[in-house]
Every structure is written in structure tokens, then in C-alpha cells.
Design a protein around this motif. Structure first.
Motif, mmCIF file in Angstrom:
data_model
loop_
_atom_site.group_PDB
_atom_site.id
_atom_site.type_symbol
_atom_site.label_atom_id
_atom_site.label_comp_id
_atom_site.label_asym_id
_atom_site.label_seq_id
_atom_site.Cartn_x
_atom_site.Cartn_y
_atom_site.Cartn_z
ATOM 1 N N MET A 1 0.846 -1.202 0.000
ATOM 2 C CA MET A 1 0.000 0.000 0.000
ATOM 3 C C MET A 1 0.880 1.249 0.000
ATOM 4 S SD MET A 1 -2.946 1.144 2.728
ATOM 5 C CE MET A 1 -4.178 -0.045 2.275
ATOM 6 N N ARG A 3 1.502 5.510 0.294
ATOM 7 C CA ARG A 3 0.989 6.560 1.174
ATOM 8 C C ARG A 3 -0.331 7.111 0.624
ATOM 9 N NH1 ARG A 3 0.672 12.168 1.996
ATOM 10 N NH2 ARG A 3 0.662 12.580 4.237
ATOM 11 N N ALA A 6 -3.083 4.794 1.324
ATOM 12 C CA ALA A 6 -3.425 4.815 2.748
ATOM 13 C C ALA A 6 -4.280 6.046 3.072
ATOM 14 C CB ALA A 6 -2.149 4.817 3.597
ATOM 15 N N THR A 9 -7.743 5.515 1.782
ATOM 16 C CA THR A 9 -8.449 4.566 2.658
ATOM 17 C C THR A 9 -8.904 5.273 3.934
ATOM 18 O OG1 THR A 9 -7.074 2.786 1.802
ATOM 19 C CG2 THR A 9 -8.231 2.359 3.865
ATOM 20 N N ILE A 52 2.521 4.365 7.352
ATOM 21 C CA ILE A 52 1.174 3.857 7.050
ATOM 22 C C ILE A 52 0.465 3.396 8.332
ATOM 23 C CG2 ILE A 52 -0.055 1.977 5.855
ATOM 24 C CD1 ILE A 52 1.907 2.469 3.499
ATOM 25 N N LEU A 56 -3.187 5.112 9.412
ATOM 26 C CA LEU A 56 -4.438 4.326 9.424
ATOM 27 C C LEU A 56 -4.852 3.829 10.811
ATOM 28 C CD1 LEU A 56 -4.003 2.223 6.152
ATOM 29 C CD2 LEU A 56 -5.711 4.005 6.595
ATOM 30 N N LEU A 83 -2.973 -4.805 4.059
ATOM 31 C CA LEU A 83 -1.879 -4.232 4.860
ATOM 32 C C LEU A 83 -0.776 -5.257 5.108
ATOM 33 C CD1 LEU A 83 -3.954 -2.417 7.644
ATOM 34 C CD2 LEU A 83 -2.733 -1.351 5.743
#
Ligand SMILES: [Fe+2]
Ligand SMILES: [Fe+2]
Length: 192
Positions: A1, A3, A6, A9, A52, A56, A83
């Protein structure tokens, strides 16, 4: 993933601007702690993973506000597979009181400790006369940490755990995190 992924998301699950800012603050702190920790221990740590995890860690907060025992587990159900497993573990470990995923790695401990400290630094900035985060000093934060009535929801022991777990003295740890947040002052809603 990446940045960017992320961040996208995060924005799917998190609507409150203050909570988005909290994630940016923790991301910046995680990057700074990662650099220092890597230099001190001569162990290569993956800064993008640390970032990350910061970006998150509370993404499901708004959705689990009334069910704190589900905090991070809900996120795991939704995006866990996307992830790296170390990132997912660090995220769950910041809520280990419920998830029972005890912090183990340096990344786990950094997230657990800087999560509380970033909030405390913001609280300290908001009571500056000029309301600028650039006016906050390490000494001021250390003084306020010693005043239980200030930002009393912040768990001082959780911050202090940096000394045992990361072997970084509290005053240095505060300095690292403060500088990181000052570096993104405008993203956090402060005047430069
Ligand atoms: Fe959290
Ligand atoms: Fe958090």
C-alpha cells in the motif's frame, strides 16, 4: 500500500477533519521516530510502513466509537488483507487493552507512545498566546506533563513508555515528536 492509497483509505472511513489531522500528526511523528530509532540502533526500519501504521491506526474510530473493544478489529476486517502484517499488528497493538495484541516491535511501541504524545502536543499548542505550535517548547510540554489537571485524559504512562521500550529519554522523545509536528504545522491547522 502506498501513502496515497493509505490516505484515500483513511478518508473512506474518517470524516471528521480533526481526526484526519490526528492521523497526519501520528504519521509525521512515526516517520521522525523511525529515522532516529534506525540511526540509534543501526537497524534498518521501513519508514513507509511506520508511516502507514500512523496514517491508518484510528481509521475505524468513528465507526467503533461506542464499541471500543472493536476498535482496530473492524479495520482489520475491512482492509486487513491489504496491509503488511507488521502494520496490521502495530495498529491492533495500539489498542492492546482490548485486542490483547501486546506491543512487541519498535514500530508497535512507537505507535502506542506517540499516539498519546501527539494529542498532548496539540493541546499544549492550543493554549499558547499566539496559538502557534511553533511557540511550544520541550520544556513547556515536560512541565505540562507534570500537571495532572492539564489534558487529563492523556495517559502519561503511555508516553513515558518510550524510555523502556524504545530506549529514548522522555525529553528527547518529546523533542522528536514536537519537531515533527512543527514541520507540518499548516497541515495540522496551525499558522506557520
Ligand atoms: Fe486508537
Ligand atoms: Fe490515535
Amino acid at each position: 500500500m502506498t501513502r496515497q492509497e493509505a490516505l484515500q483509505t483513511l478518508q473512506v472511513y474518517t470524516k471528521a477533519p480533526n481526526l484526519v489531522r490526528h492521523h497526519l500528526a501520528v504519521e509525521a511523528a512515526m516517520r521522525a521516530i523511525c529515522k532516529i530509532h534506525s540511526a540509534r540502533t543501526h537497524n534498518f526500519e521501513n519508514e513507509e510502513m511506520w508511516a502507514i501504521a500512523g496514517l491508518l491506526h484510528d481509521a475505524d474510530y468513528e465507526l467503533t466509537r461506542n464499541t471500543p473493544e472493536r476498535h482496530t478489529l473492524y479495520l482489520e476486517e475491512k482492509i486487513g488483507k491489504a496491509l503488511p502484517k507488521e502494520v496490521l499488528y502495530a495498529i491492533k497493538a495500539h489498542n492492546y487493552k482490548y485486542t490483547k495484541a501486546t506491543p512487541i516491535s519498535a514500530m508497535d511501541w512507537a505507535l502506542y507512545t506517540c499516539d498519546e504524545l501527539t494529542g498532548f502536543v496539540i493541546a499544549a499548542a492550543l493554549i499558547q498566546k499566539d496559538k502557534k505550535i511553533s511557540s511550544v517548547t520541550v520544556e513547556f510540554i515536560l512541565k505540562k506533563l507534570g500537571e495532572p489537571s492539564f489534558a487529563k485524559s492523556v495517559d502519561r504512562a503511555q508516553i513515558q513508555a518510550c524510555e523502556q521500550s524504545l530506549k529514548i529519554p522522555l525529553d528527547q522523545y518529546v523533542g522528536i515528536v514536537l519537531a515533527a509536528l512543527q514541520g507540518i504545522a499548516t497541515d495540522l491547522g496551525f499558522e506557520a
